[in-house]
Write a protein that holds these residues in place. Sequence first.
Motif, PDB file in Angstrom:
ATOM      1  N   UNK B 420       0.795  -1.217  -0.070  1.00  0.00           N
ATOM      2  CA  UNK B 420       0.160   0.004  -0.260  1.00  0.00           C
ATOM      3  C   UNK B 420       0.833   1.344   0.023  1.00  0.00           C
ATOM      4  N   UNK B 421       1.976   1.104   0.646  1.00  0.00           N
ATOM      5  CA  UNK B 421       2.872   2.372   0.703  1.00  0.00           C
ATOM      6  C   UNK B 421       3.482   2.576  -0.811  1.00  0.00           C
ATOM      7  N   UNK B 422       3.424   1.876  -1.855  1.00  0.00           N
ATOM      8  CA  UNK B 422       3.747   1.973  -2.989  1.00  0.00           C
ATOM      9  C   UNK B 422       2.794   2.463  -3.907  1.00  0.00           C
ATOM     10  N   UNK B 423       1.595   2.602  -3.243  1.00  0.00           N
ATOM     11  CA  UNK B 423       0.545   3.016  -4.084  1.00  0.00           C
ATOM     12  C   UNK B 423       0.125   4.426  -3.883  1.00  0.00           C
ATOM     13  N   UNK B 424       0.487   5.202  -5.019  1.00  0.00           N
ATOM     14  CA  UNK B 424       0.172   6.794  -4.850  1.00  0.00           C
ATOM     15  C   UNK B 424      -1.265   7.320  -4.534  1.00  0.00           C
TER      16      UNK B 424
END
Lengths: 309, 589
Positions: B420-424
Amino acid sequence: MKTFNKFLMVCLAAATLVACDKHDKLDDLVFVGKMAPTVYWAVTSTTVTAGDSVPFTAQYYTTGESPVSHLEAWYDIVEIETKEVSAPLLVTFSYSVTSNIETQRRISSSACRYEHSEAYGENFGVNSMGDTTRFKTTYKFNGKFPTSNTLSTIAFGDGSWDSAQVCKYFGDDFMQKFKDTIELTMRGTLYPAPYNKVAVNNHWKDYQSAWTNMRGLSGKTFATFLDSVKNETESMLAGYDIYDYFFKDSVLPNEVDSMFQTVTFADLISSGSADMINFKRSYKLNSQLKCFDKAGTAGLSLQAVIELN
Amino acid sequence: MKKYLNIALACLAGIAMTACVDHVPSEEALPTQKIDFAYEVIGEKYQLDYYVGSTIQFYPTMEVTTSVEWDFGDGSPVETGKIVEHKYTLAGNYKVTAKGNGGVKTNVIYIADIRPIVSLNLDEATTPEGIVEVSTSYISLNVELPNPDSLAAKYVWTFPAGTTDEGGNEVANFEQFFPENSTTPDKVLGKVKFAKVGSQTVKLQVKLETNRGTGEYRDLDIVNKNVQVALSEPAPTLYFVVKDGTINAIKIPASRKIEGVTIEPYDMGVSSGQHMLNICYDDSLIYLLDCGKQFVYCNDVDGTMGDGRMNVMSVDASSVGLVITNVGGTAFKDPFYGFIEGDYIFFSDRNTGFRKLNKNTRNAVWSSSVAPSYVENNWIGYYGTTSMIYGSFNACFGRIDGVWHWCKKGNGAGCWRFTDADNCGYGRTDWKMTEIPASGQLFEGTPTTAFVYDKNNDKYYFAFTGPNEGFYAFNGSEINTFSPQIGDAGLSAFQAGQKKFADGTGIKPHCATTNAGSGEGGVDEYVGVSQMALDEATGDVYFMYRSSVSSQPSGLVRYNAELDQLEYVVSGIQGYGVAVSPIMSKLFK
């Protein structure tokens, strides 16, 4: 000032003309009917067994002058019929008959009536005057409507079909026409000689498949009906000898012709492990709940599609 | 001149104001057709059935001022009257025409043939749990035959193989004769029990005398009674979608096979829809994702060609409800693949991303507010820096230990992993576009259609099409060997992961370009193995195999974790999604 008065007068006239009910474009364009009750519903299941009832939850209210009288479940009946038949062992061409048709079979009719009851009332509120008098605004009840056992699905296919069913649901002459169409393609009898010879030659592999796969006859025997000629072009490209085969004298041998006359519809649709035939006739209901007030005006719910099995 | 102009203007204003009639729009009679009509069966019984011989009343649904001519469509004489009654003597579909009031209206009516109603009676002594168990439970069969003229009838029963009576005698066929005016047959059909688990179909052909005393009989439609025969011990249930058919289920005991018991599928009676690529089990419910008829590219200029929907079915198929519909919406936004976690079901579209929907949603119409986007191709750092592009074709996806695994089968094929942290959270071109998620991608360039993870044994299973087509298993410890892509060094290890049938052949999933007839889906959009399901109890993996080679049948295939090989559970059928219900039950719940 005079200019201002003139301007004011013109604006007033224009505004009056536009605002006038006579020029109410909305009223010109729409019909104003009676206020109908409002009804919502949610069916518990969109698939049921034919003969079973369809449960639902309904909510309704009216803002019209006439109180609610009763509700009715209505539905029309749509038949969905799919047919698939194919001849899997043909080699040089494929032949299949398929159809998928939806047809309305009965118009929308009332299936069940539900009397209105004040006991269904809920969602008490306070009137617009802030009065502490509480009044009922909406009604809610759980109901169900019946379906007919006659609308159960009819289906047959591999392992469950017989000639009587095919005659009944595909037509009395279907099996014969199915074979005739295939045979006409293979023999080329639609074309005058000598073109039919070309067709016969092109389809020797189909006759061979019928000979060996459908009738279980010897492939070696079938080979005696064939002649061949080296295909120089393809041989050169391939680097080895390639031959074109055809029936001797380009004529369908009597033995092969006689064999094919014994091939049945069942032979043609068999793949060796399964019969490639499927029939299914099922029904669905396009259902709606109608809420009637005592003046006979009905409000309609959204449509729910019920599949029967 | 000015004076006249002023007077004229004043008059105009006055006329305009006084000419206006202030009225409230009055209620009007809504326009209707000149004539329309309805019909209903008269009588207390069989009102919904419209049997042959029923009295049917036809009546106009508006006020008519002229006489009405009725043509019933069966060749009988035209009748005149405002309200008329008619009986049909043959079953079939008829067109009824009413002429009057200056108009003509034709409606259809379906007259049903008499249809026997077959019901089961469970033998209380042998069905203590209220279900029919294999080899032990006895049932009897009741028939209600609407037979208003009390004609003679013959019942011809056909039972599935292995059916036996109370004396232990095999019952394959049984015939009964009911004379005229009698409800007592010449022979009594006793109790029977079944030798196979699954849907056991009892067939009844009723032959009804055409007219009293003629001795001639006609065949009524065959009635197939589906008896759901339960396993004698609790086991999970596998659900699978049969192409152009219905949802099926089959018991999957831990022993895989039970000596002396044949396990066959249950026909759950719920339509398979058009392309139900994924089905997902959650809390006694099966979510059914149907991406509709049109699932590859179509020129949906107006954004109205959507025909997909998500339904939800109880495990015993006693109820089916709508979760969300995209009928009439944009075609590519139909629900293709799904994954359930917590309170949400995530579902992907064709090639943009996947969305988040509360799993308790019912009867919703697709909208971005009901099901907002969770991720899209250009919301993560792979976009623009790798082969992933805006239109990368979706396949199965899911989250393992917080890491999303998003399979793509074309236009950027492989398995793309991210957190989720990679999802802008929205599409940007200036955000971390050079920062590829640390989780990394797998199998870049290899069309990856489905996967499942076995946490108990730390094993990953993947299905591929393309040059490396097949079913593969990888240990969790080695999965990163194949990241970022299968190079020469990793190829042999990759290929070693392929699992095969006992005869040494691997699966060859169908694809459109090479398999006329069995192929489905355009280039880069092969359906292939559209989903896998894990039986956590055994570690077995199930999938619907659509074979591209004649030497292998299509069917329901199991990776037998114990034998480390593929095997057919059901052969000769084509299908799409699969899901395991872990509920330990003899039947479904």
